[in-house]
Design an enzyme around this catalytic site. Structure first.
Site, PDB file in Angstrom:
ATOM      1  CE1 TYR A   1       0.840   2.155  -3.911  1.00 51.04           C
ATOM      2  CE2 TYR A   1       2.454   3.969  -5.272  1.00 51.04           C
ATOM      3  CZ  TYR A   1       0.998   3.030  -4.663  1.00 51.04           C
ATOM      4  OH  TYR A   1       0.046   4.239  -4.717  1.00 51.04           O
TER       5      TYR A   1
ATOM      6  N   GLY B   1      -1.737   7.893  -8.795  1.00 50.80           N
ATOM      7  CA  GLY B   1      -2.847   6.937  -8.575  1.00 50.80           C
ATOM      8  C   GLY B   1      -2.790   6.249  -7.304  1.00 50.80           C
TER       9      GLY B   1
ATOM     10  CG  HIS C   1      -2.059   1.113   1.122  1.00 49.56           C
ATOM     11  ND1 HIS C   1      -2.911   0.727   0.580  1.00 49.56           N
ATOM     12  CD2 HIS C   1      -2.170   2.193   1.878  1.00 49.56           C
ATOM     13  CE1 HIS C   1      -3.563   1.742   0.796  1.00 49.56           C
ATOM     14  NE2 HIS C   1      -3.044   3.056   1.337  1.00 49.56           N
TER      15      HIS C   1
ATOM     16  CE  LYS D   1      -2.672   9.661  -5.408  1.00 48.37           C
ATOM     17  NZ  LYS D   1      -2.394  10.122  -3.897  1.00 48.37           N
TER      18      LYS D   1
ATOM     19  CG  HIS E   1     -10.643   3.463   2.970  1.00 47.15           C
ATOM     20  ND1 HIS E   1     -10.950   4.111   4.475  1.00 47.15           N
ATOM     21  CD2 HIS E   1      -9.276   3.923   3.214  1.00 47.15           C
ATOM     22  CE1 HIS E   1     -10.071   4.780   5.058  1.00 47.15           C
ATOM     23  NE2 HIS E   1      -9.238   4.165   4.242  1.00 47.15           N
TER      24      HIS E   1
ATOM     25  CG  HIS F   1      -8.358  -5.046   2.333  1.00 47.37           C
ATOM     26  ND1 HIS F   1      -6.948  -5.699   2.685  1.00 47.37           N
ATOM     27  CD2 HIS F   1      -9.077  -5.697   1.754  1.00 47.37           C
ATOM     28  CE1 HIS F   1      -7.138  -6.590   2.147  1.00 47.37           C
ATOM     29  NE2 HIS F   1      -8.055  -6.149   0.747  1.00 47.37           N
TER      30      HIS F   1
ATOM     31  CB  SER G   1      -6.007   9.478  14.697  1.00 44.51           C
ATOM     32  OG  SER G   1      -6.000   8.165  16.031  1.00 44.51           O
ATOM     33  CD  GLN G   2      -8.596   9.020   8.088  1.00 50.16           C
ATOM     34  OE1 GLN G   2      -9.732   9.607   7.585  1.00 50.16           O
ATOM     35  NE2 GLN G   2      -7.775   8.222   8.479  1.00 50.16           N
TER      36      GLN G   2
END
Length: 779
Positions: free
Chosen positions: A53, A553, A50, A92, A96, A98, A314-315
């Site tokens: 790459y 991407g 993730h 872009k 999301h 999983h 955390s966002q």
């Protein structure tokens, strides 16, 4: 670090971080010691597919990435293109997948939040969202739960943050039963004079932590996204973040205000891998180091240890490098917006990430070892196509029951058309998009479901001395026929790019650039790598042909569900293409529905002739839905014809000749015409131009699929000019199909002898088309 080297980790502990035994030895070699627990976690997330790459990077290098409009290509938070007149667009796409399988609402919601941060981190104001979604069969109760949760999550975050969700696509197939796909694309207009980059610079410059507090949610999310899903994956719910769209709205405004001060040197979203990713990537891109003190990080939970700080996802958090002496200016801006803002570290000369905690060094790792000098795996491509593909390619139309002008077996062609309109993949997605606020900001030109691509009005931030252009817009689409890619990854991927460009052309937009989301199974398996490699080859070739460079991407691999017998079941390979195009004049855009009774209907491209290779039943929706067969080969892309057909469509729209335009895709010609009838609430009288004695199969004529086909309607007054243009530019690759008829009339398709093949009312078609998804959800 302490003079005492940490003890080695057990194989089980190493595996729990997603690290291979040979990768662990490489870590020891690079550090010249064993890592501690925090460092092992840092390598685990940063060396996941993730983030780094490691299986796909060699394949991505073949993509075209430069062009006259490209301002920022791959490697930054988002790509940026020049639309002229001082307008710069950031865009872009991210996945999301999983998290959405385990916690559909929060998984999808935080996917929206993450992609929005990629946009405004560049200094752009988000103006639109699109999504590309894949689910299992709607007959399945678990799929219904995931579907409802994902749509609710997207709706919640987008509506609350005030960014319209203007379009997208939704497919249903058993291949996604255990592993749904949630890909979200965002667009934004640059508001800052300079594009904000992520590379740190300036030794001694302060590093600011801004936004929300840090907790234990989202722990190890990047590693979680790079592993197969199993029955035990429910225990990974802590790897799913929890978002706050209202806080994100404040973060957007605070960041854009901060960037305009000129006090920000660099900025990075804390997305996958959180603090670990932001510190290491900013340091590596700037060829410097970063020292960060965890004791200064604002937290919302007590007793957190370095491992948790560093792996938390955390966002609504960001990391800034500020010009020394101007940090308080930035802190004040964030405090005014009710957000956290602290100086938590500094830029250092030594190219390392040094993490401090409680007066000591909790981790110390070379930044390049985490960010760019990561493991790369070169896999051997299979010498020939795998067995499943070769077996599928053996299929031929001869295996289907005989058919006639009246129908196939006991079903008339009218009944078959209604069944296809009732297929959730083809049917209206109004149940989905009606939950989204698609008109907030008041720039949505065509509402969802009304056209082949979304169109957004541009309101640029014009700076002194720059020219202004009124009535300019941007079009955007997300596309992928994954069945095509499954059956032939190379041809299927080319077809995905071609369809994206075709959809933009159908609204009158000039295709400009691409962002891609590569959703595949395990690249470590020969079949999975073959699918990925061949699809990348197809994308590269097609993007070169259409002059649409790839600006960046996301790669989402290991999309597999381990069944009860322990066998991984991969999804269909799904390389989603997000493409943007320029609309030079918003008064000259097209939607898909008929506009006026009496308009003449034309087919641009592969016309209905005896040449049976121009379109195919192989890989078609008709074959899958009506005959429950996934086999054959998808139609081959004819780039020259595609470009001529799309150019003709765009020219006709620019001249004001074309009143409606619609791509013939899933379901073939009959479905495309039916959708134009339903959308415009007008009937159509179609003549196929072939006699009842034609040697071509009737199902192939009606429902066969093939690229380079667009159905348009033109005013009777301009047909002579239009047909003169077509003869000059498309030669024989067009056909007069008939005319638009009265409101709420019927769709009638006839032979050259005026024999009826299809006769269906708009009322019947509309019921099947609009009620297909609600009917299944209510069952």
């Amino acid at each position: 670090m302490s003079a005492v080297s940490p003890a080695p980790f057990s194989p089980a502990e190493i595996a729990s971080e997603g690290i291979k035994p040979e990768e662990y030895q490489e870590i020891v070699s690079r550090l010249d010691r064993h890592p501690n627990r925090a460092e092992l976690g840092m390598f685990g997330v940063m060396w996941s597919e993730h983030c780094c790459y490691k299986n796909s990077r060699p394949l991505l290098k073949q993509f075209p990435t430069t062009g006259e409009r490209i301002l920022v290509g791959p490697g930054e938070n988002a790509g940026v293109v020049d639309l002229g007149a001082g307008i710069r667009l950031a865009f872009k796409i991210e996945s999301h997948n999983h998290p959405s399988a385990i916690e559909p609402f929060q998984g999808a919601a935080t996917g929206v939040g993450g992609i929005l941060r990629d946009i405004f981190t560049m200094g752009a104001r988000p103006i639109a969202l699109l999504n590309s979604l894949r689910f299992g069969s709607l007959e399945d109760a678990r799929t219904k739960r995931i579907f409802n949760g994902v749509v609710a999550g997207i709706s919640h975050y987008g509506n609350c943050v005030g960014v319209p969700t203007v379009g997208g696509e939704v497919y249903f197939d058993p291949a996604y039963s255990g592993n749904p796909l949630v890909n979200v694309m965002a667009l934004g207009l640059m508001e800052t004079p300079e594009i904000v980059k992520s590379g740190a610079s300036g030794i001694g410059n302060p590093v600011l932590y801004v936004g929300s507090t840090t907790g234990r949610d989202g722990m190890g999310g990047a590693s979680f996204a790079s592993a197969e899903l199993t029955e035990e994956s429910d225990k990974d719910r802590p790897a799913v973040q929890v978002g706050d769209p209202f806080l994100e709205k404040s973060l957007i405004e605070a960041c854009l205000e901060a960037f305009k001060t000129g006090a920000v040197v660099a900025a990075q979203d804390m997305g996958a891998a959180g603090i670990t990713c932001s510190t290491s990537e900013m340091a590596a891109k700037g060829d410097v180091g970063i020292e960060l003190d965890l004791d200064l990080i604002p937290v919302r939970e007590t007793g957190m240890v370095p491992y948790e700080y560093l792996l938390s996802e955390s966002q609504e958090r960001m990391l800034f490098v500020a010009h020394k002496g101007r940090e308080q200016e930035l802190i004040d801006i964030f405090h005014r917006w009710g957000l956290q803002a602290v100086v938590a570290g500094k830029v250092i000369a030594e190219p390392i990430v040094r993490i401090l905690y409680q007066g000591g060094v909790a981790a110390e790792v070379p930044s390049t070892a985490l960010a760019d000098n990561t493991p790369i795996y070169h896999h051997q491509l299979m010498a020939q196509a795998p067995e499943y593909a070769q077996k599928a390619w053996e299929w031929s139309e001869d295996k289907l029951p005989a058919c006639s002008i009246d129908g196939i077996e006991e079903h008339s062609w009218s009944e078959i058309l209604l069944q296809l309109l009732d297929s959730p993949t083809i049917a209206s997605k109004s149940w989905v998009y009606r939950q989204y606020d698609h008109q907030v900001q008041n720039n949505t030109v065509i509402l969802p479901g009304g056209a082949d691509a979304s169109v957004i009005r541009l309101r640029p931030q014009i700076r002194s001395g720059e020219p202004t252009v009124a009535n300019r817009g941007v079009a955007a689409t997300v596309d992928c026929n994954s069945r095509y890619v499954y059956l032939d990854p190379y041809e299927g991927a080319k077809a995905v790019v071609a369809e994206a460009a075709r959809n933009l052309s159908c609204v009158g937009a000039e295709p400009i650039a691409v962002t891609d989301n590569l959703n595949f199974g395990s690249p470590e398996k020969p079949v999975g790598y073959w699918q990925l490699a061949e699809a990348c080859r197809g994308i590269s070739e097609a993007c070169s042909e259409f002059a649409t460079p790839v600006t960046g991407g996301n790669v989402s691999l290991y999309n597999e569900t381990v069944d009860s017998d322990g066998h991984p079941q991969p999804i269909y390979p799904t390389p989603v293409i997000g493409m943007v195009g320029l609309v030079a004049d918003l008064s000259k855009v097209c939607s898909q529905g008929w506009k006026s009774s009496g308009d003449v209907i034309y087919l641009l491209g592969k016309s209905l002739k005896e040449d049976s290779d121009r379109f195919t039943l192989g890989a078609s929706e008709y074959l899958a839905v009506i005959h429950q067969t996934v086999a054959g080969k998808p139609p081959k892309v004819d780039f020259e014809l595609e470009k001529r057909v799309q150019a003709a469509c765009r020219y006709g729209i620019a001249q004001g000749w074309i009143h409606s335009a619609h791509d013939s895709a899933e379901g073939g010609l009959a479905v495309a015409i039916a959708e134009s009838c339903v959308s415009g609430k007008l009937g159509a009288q179609i003549n196929l131009g072939l006699s009842s004695e034609s040697s071509v199969r009737w199902d192939k004529l009606l429902f066969g699929e093939g690229g380079a086909r667009i159905v348009v309607s033109v005013s009777k007054k301009v047909t002579s000019d239009w047909e003169f243009y077509l003869k000059e530019n498309l030669a024989d690759d067009w056909q007069n199909l008939g005319a638009v008829t009265e409101a709420q009339g019927n769709l009638q398709i006839k032979t050259s002898e005026d024999l009826t093949v299809v006769d269906v009312s708009i009322e019947e078609m509309s019921d099947r088309f609009f009620q297909a998804i609600p009917r299944r959800l209510d069952a």
